[in-house]
Motif scaffolding. Structure first.
Motif, PDB file in Angstrom:
ATOM      1  N   ALA A   1       0.890  -1.494   0.061  1.00  0.00           N
ATOM      2  CA  ALA A   1      -0.214  -0.078   0.146  1.00  0.00           C
ATOM      3  C   ALA A   1       1.289   0.934  -0.055  1.00  0.00           C
ATOM      4  CB  ALA A   1      -0.980  -0.096   1.437  1.00  0.00           C
ATOM      5  N   THR A   2       1.833   1.198   0.759  1.00  0.00           N
ATOM      6  CA  THR A   2       3.028   2.455   0.886  1.00  0.00           C
ATOM      7  C   THR A   2       3.231   2.540  -0.393  1.00  0.00           C
ATOM      8  OG1 THR A   2       3.590   2.149   2.873  1.00  0.00           O
ATOM      9  CG2 THR A   2       4.989   3.379   1.810  1.00  0.00           C
ATOM     10  N   ARG A   3       4.057   1.498  -1.101  1.00  0.00           N
ATOM     11  CA  ARG A   3       4.589   1.639  -2.991  1.00  0.00           C
ATOM     12  C   ARG A   3       4.103   1.491  -3.591  1.00  0.00           C
ATOM     13  NH1 ARG A   3       4.568  -0.330  -6.789  1.00  0.00           N
ATOM     14  NH2 ARG A   3       2.719  -2.007  -6.681  1.00  0.00           N
ATOM     15  N   VAL A   4       2.237   1.528  -3.390  1.00  0.00           N
ATOM     16  CA  VAL A   4       1.067   1.923  -4.684  1.00  0.00           C
ATOM     17  C   VAL A   4       1.282   3.604  -4.472  1.00  0.00           C
ATOM     18  CG1 VAL A   4      -1.280   2.289  -5.725  1.00  0.00           C
ATOM     19  CG2 VAL A   4       0.464  -0.163  -4.633  1.00  0.00           C
ATOM     20  N   LEU A   5       0.063   3.567  -3.266  1.00  0.00           N
ATOM     21  CA  LEU A   5       0.111   5.276  -2.473  1.00  0.00           C
ATOM     22  C   LEU A   5       2.052   6.467  -2.964  1.00  0.00           C
ATOM     23  CD1 LEU A   5      -1.410   4.717   0.268  1.00  0.00           C
ATOM     24  CD2 LEU A   5      -2.630   5.378  -1.527  1.00  0.00           C
ATOM     25  N   ASP A   6       3.148   6.102  -2.706  1.00  0.00           N
ATOM     26  CA  ASP A   6       4.037   7.110  -3.298  1.00  0.00           C
ATOM     27  C   ASP A   6       3.988   6.941  -4.782  1.00  0.00           C
ATOM     28  OD1 ASP A   6       4.683   6.890  -0.510  1.00  0.00           O
ATOM     29  OD2 ASP A   6       6.692   5.282  -0.853  1.00  0.00           O
ATOM     30  N   ALA A   7       3.798   5.986  -5.320  1.00  0.00           N
ATOM     31  CA  ALA A   7       4.303   6.140  -6.993  1.00  0.00           C
ATOM     32  C   ALA A   7       2.466   7.083  -7.339  1.00  0.00           C
ATOM     33  CB  ALA A   7       3.436   4.492  -7.593  1.00  0.00           C
ATOM     34  N   GLU A   8       2.038   6.733  -7.208  1.00  0.00           N
ATOM     35  CA  GLU A   8       0.637   7.613  -7.095  1.00  0.00           C
ATOM     36  C   GLU A   8       0.851   8.958  -6.874  1.00  0.00           C
ATOM     37  OE1 GLU A   8      -2.777   8.769  -8.828  1.00  0.00           O
ATOM     38  OE2 GLU A   8      -2.301   6.705  -9.135  1.00  0.00           O
ATOM     39  N   ALA A   9       1.295   9.743  -5.483  1.00  0.00           N
ATOM     40  CA  ALA A   9       2.186  10.962  -5.359  1.00  0.00           C
ATOM     41  C   ALA A   9       2.874  11.695  -6.264  1.00  0.00           C
ATOM     42  CB  ALA A   9       2.339  10.909  -4.217  1.00  0.00           C
ATOM     43  N   ALA A  10       4.013  10.400  -5.981  1.00  0.00           N
ATOM     44  CA  ALA A  10       5.392  10.726  -7.710  1.00  0.00           C
ATOM     45  C   ALA A  10       4.122  10.611  -9.203  1.00  0.00           C
ATOM     46  CB  ALA A  10       5.949   9.681  -7.390  1.00  0.00           C
ATOM     47  N   ALA A  11       3.447  10.765  -9.412  1.00  0.00           N
ATOM     48  CA  ALA A  11       2.978  10.277 -10.784  1.00  0.00           C
ATOM     49  C   ALA A  11       2.313  12.035 -11.353  1.00  0.00           C
ATOM     50  CB  ALA A  11       1.510  10.176 -10.434  1.00  0.00           C
ATOM     51  N   THR A  12       2.788  12.461 -12.294  1.00  0.00           N
ATOM     52  CA  THR A  12       2.789  13.737 -13.191  1.00  0.00           C
ATOM     53  C   THR A  12       1.420  14.852 -12.397  1.00  0.00           C
ATOM     54  OG1 THR A  12       4.110  13.074 -14.857  1.00  0.00           O
ATOM     55  CG2 THR A  12       2.819  14.681 -14.862  1.00  0.00           C
ATOM     56  N   LYS A  13      -0.110  13.885 -12.090  1.00  0.00           N
ATOM     57  CA  LYS A  13      -0.482  14.448 -12.040  1.00  0.00           C
ATOM     58  C   LYS A  13      -1.777  12.989 -11.231  1.00  0.00           C
ATOM     59  CE  LYS A  13      -2.065  17.180 -15.785  1.00  0.00           C
ATOM     60  NZ  LYS A  13      -2.862  17.288 -17.523  1.00  0.00           N
ATOM     61  N   PRO A  14      -1.248  13.394 -10.023  1.00  0.00           N
ATOM     62  CA  PRO A  14      -1.806  12.614  -8.697  1.00  0.00           C
ATOM     63  C   PRO A  14      -3.378  12.822  -8.642  1.00  0.00           C
ATOM     64  CG  PRO A  14      -0.210  13.739  -7.523  1.00  0.00           C
ATOM     65  CD  PRO A  14      -0.323  14.156  -8.987  1.00  0.00           C
ATOM     66  N   ARG A  15      -3.805  11.456  -8.624  1.00  0.00           N
ATOM     67  CA  ARG A  15      -5.710  11.395  -8.550  1.00  0.00           C
ATOM     68  C   ARG A  15      -5.337  11.517  -6.971  1.00  0.00           C
ATOM     69  NH1 ARG A  15      -5.963   6.235 -11.769  1.00  0.00           N
ATOM     70  NH2 ARG A  15      -4.158   5.928 -11.086  1.00  0.00           N
ATOM     71  N   VAL A  16      -6.460  12.782  -6.521  1.00  0.00           N
ATOM     72  CA  VAL A  16      -6.540  12.781  -5.903  1.00  0.00           C
ATOM     73  C   VAL A  16      -7.768  12.045  -4.505  1.00  0.00           C
ATOM     74  CG1 VAL A  16      -8.512  14.835  -4.254  1.00  0.00           C
ATOM     75  CG2 VAL A  16      -7.127  15.842  -6.249  1.00  0.00           C
ATOM     76  N   GLY A  17      -8.461  11.312  -5.542  1.00  0.00           N
ATOM     77  CA  GLY A  17      -8.938  10.090  -5.040  1.00  0.00           C
ATOM     78  C   GLY A  17      -8.646   8.914  -4.593  1.00  0.00           C
ATOM     79  N   ILE A  18      -7.410   9.310  -4.748  1.00  0.00           N
ATOM     80  CA  ILE A  18      -6.608   8.458  -4.510  1.00  0.00           C
ATOM     81  C   ILE A  18      -5.854   8.551  -2.705  1.00  0.00           C
ATOM     82  CG2 ILE A  18      -4.471   6.322  -5.077  1.00  0.00           C
ATOM     83  CD1 ILE A  18      -5.643   6.557  -7.742  1.00  0.00           C
ATOM     84  N   THR A  19      -5.123  10.242  -3.526  1.00  0.00           N
ATOM     85  CA  THR A  19      -3.856  10.392  -2.315  1.00  0.00           C
ATOM     86  C   THR A  19      -4.666  11.420  -1.356  1.00  0.00           C
ATOM     87  OG1 THR A  19      -3.903  12.155  -3.834  1.00  0.00           O
ATOM     88  CG2 THR A  19      -2.094  10.925  -4.101  1.00  0.00           C
ATOM     89  N   SER A  20      -6.134  11.267  -1.177  1.00  0.00           N
ATOM     90  CA  SER A  20      -6.890  11.724   0.001  1.00  0.00           C
ATOM     91  C   SER A  20      -6.941  11.161   1.068  1.00  0.00           C
ATOM     92  CB  SER A  20      -8.107  13.148  -0.361  1.00  0.00           C
ATOM     93  OG  SER A  20      -8.705  11.780  -1.122  1.00  0.00           O
ATOM     94  N   LYS A  21      -6.631   9.765   0.334  1.00  0.00           N
ATOM     95  CA  LYS A  21      -7.612   8.023   1.513  1.00  0.00           C
ATOM     96  C   LYS A  21      -5.844   8.198   1.852  1.00  0.00           C
ATOM     97  CE  LYS A  21     -11.476   7.251  -1.426  1.00  0.00           C
ATOM     98  NZ  LYS A  21     -12.480   7.690  -1.380  1.00  0.00           N
ATOM     99  N   ARG A  22      -4.496   8.451   1.903  1.00  0.00           N
ATOM    100  CA  ARG A  22      -3.574   7.451   2.126  1.00  0.00           C
ATOM    101  C   ARG A  22      -3.857   7.314   3.871  1.00  0.00           C
ATOM    102  NH1 ARG A  22       1.622   8.040  -0.356  1.00  0.00           N
ATOM    103  NH2 ARG A  22       3.034   7.267   2.047  1.00  0.00           N
ATOM    104  N   GLU A  23      -4.036   8.374   4.684  1.00  0.00           N
ATOM    105  CA  GLU A  23      -4.341   8.270   6.047  1.00  0.00           C
ATOM    106  C   GLU A  23      -4.542   7.104   6.193  1.00  0.00           C
ATOM    107  OE1 GLU A  23      -4.367  12.107   7.495  1.00  0.00           O
ATOM    108  OE2 GLU A  23      -2.845  12.945   6.485  1.00  0.00           O
ATOM    109  N   ASP A  24      -6.019   7.298   5.622  1.00  0.00           N
ATOM    110  CA  ASP A  24      -6.842   6.078   6.189  1.00  0.00           C
ATOM    111  C   ASP A  24      -6.141   4.919   5.607  1.00  0.00           C
ATOM    112  OD1 ASP A  24      -8.676   7.636   7.152  1.00  0.00           O
ATOM    113  OD2 ASP A  24      -9.897   7.733   5.518  1.00  0.00           O
TER     114      ASP A  24
END
Length: 138
Positions: free
Chosen positions: A105-128
């Motif tokens: 989960a950490t790896r996938v969330l890191d990859a999403e956060a590092a994307a050119t256009k991270p998707r808020v629908g994913i990154t906003s749920k990181r903490e939870d």
């Protein structure tokens, strides 16, 4: 286990922060321990540069020269074996995260956060997501 290169906001910083040694603004930490994962979360919250490290540190290169033995980092998955969030919809990524362990989960969330256009629908749920998996969630 993933290893991360950390870039401090102050590029000249040499010292220790959250148990990680920095030299000229660069430090390395892995996510194999609870302390390492907590340090990664701290660095993300405080706007340090956090990226997967795919090169050796100066210390590892020096150790190889002194001992003549390559530094072992454990088996690494090839990129083709890893779930790539950029190739999936938000719903597919969230479904993958539901079944992933903390490291994945950490790896996938890191990859999403590092994307050119991270998707808020994913990154906003990181903490939870990380909190539900026993991570710091921050």
């Amino acid at each position: 286990m993933n290893r991360y290169k950390i870039e401090a906001p102050v590029r000249s910083f040499t010292g220790e922060s959250v148990g990680v040694r920095f030299t000229k603004g660069t430090g390395y930490v892995d996510d194999s321990t609870k302390d390492g994962r907590a340090a990664l979360e701290y660095f993300r919250r405080h706007h340090y540069g956090v990226a997967l490290a795919d090169e050796q540190t100066e210390e590892e290169r020096a150790q190889e020269l002194v001992t003549g033995t390559p530094t072992q980092r454990g088996p690494a998955a090839t990129p083709a074996d890893l779930f790539d969030p950029s190739k999936h919809s938000v719903d597919e990524v969230l479904a993958h995260l539901d079944t992933a362990d903390l490291d994945e989960a950490t790896r996938v969330l890191d990859a999403e956060a590092a994307a050119t256009k991270p998707r808020v629908g994913i990154t906003s749920k990181r903490e939870d997501i990380l909190a539900a998996k026993g991570g710091t969630g921050q």
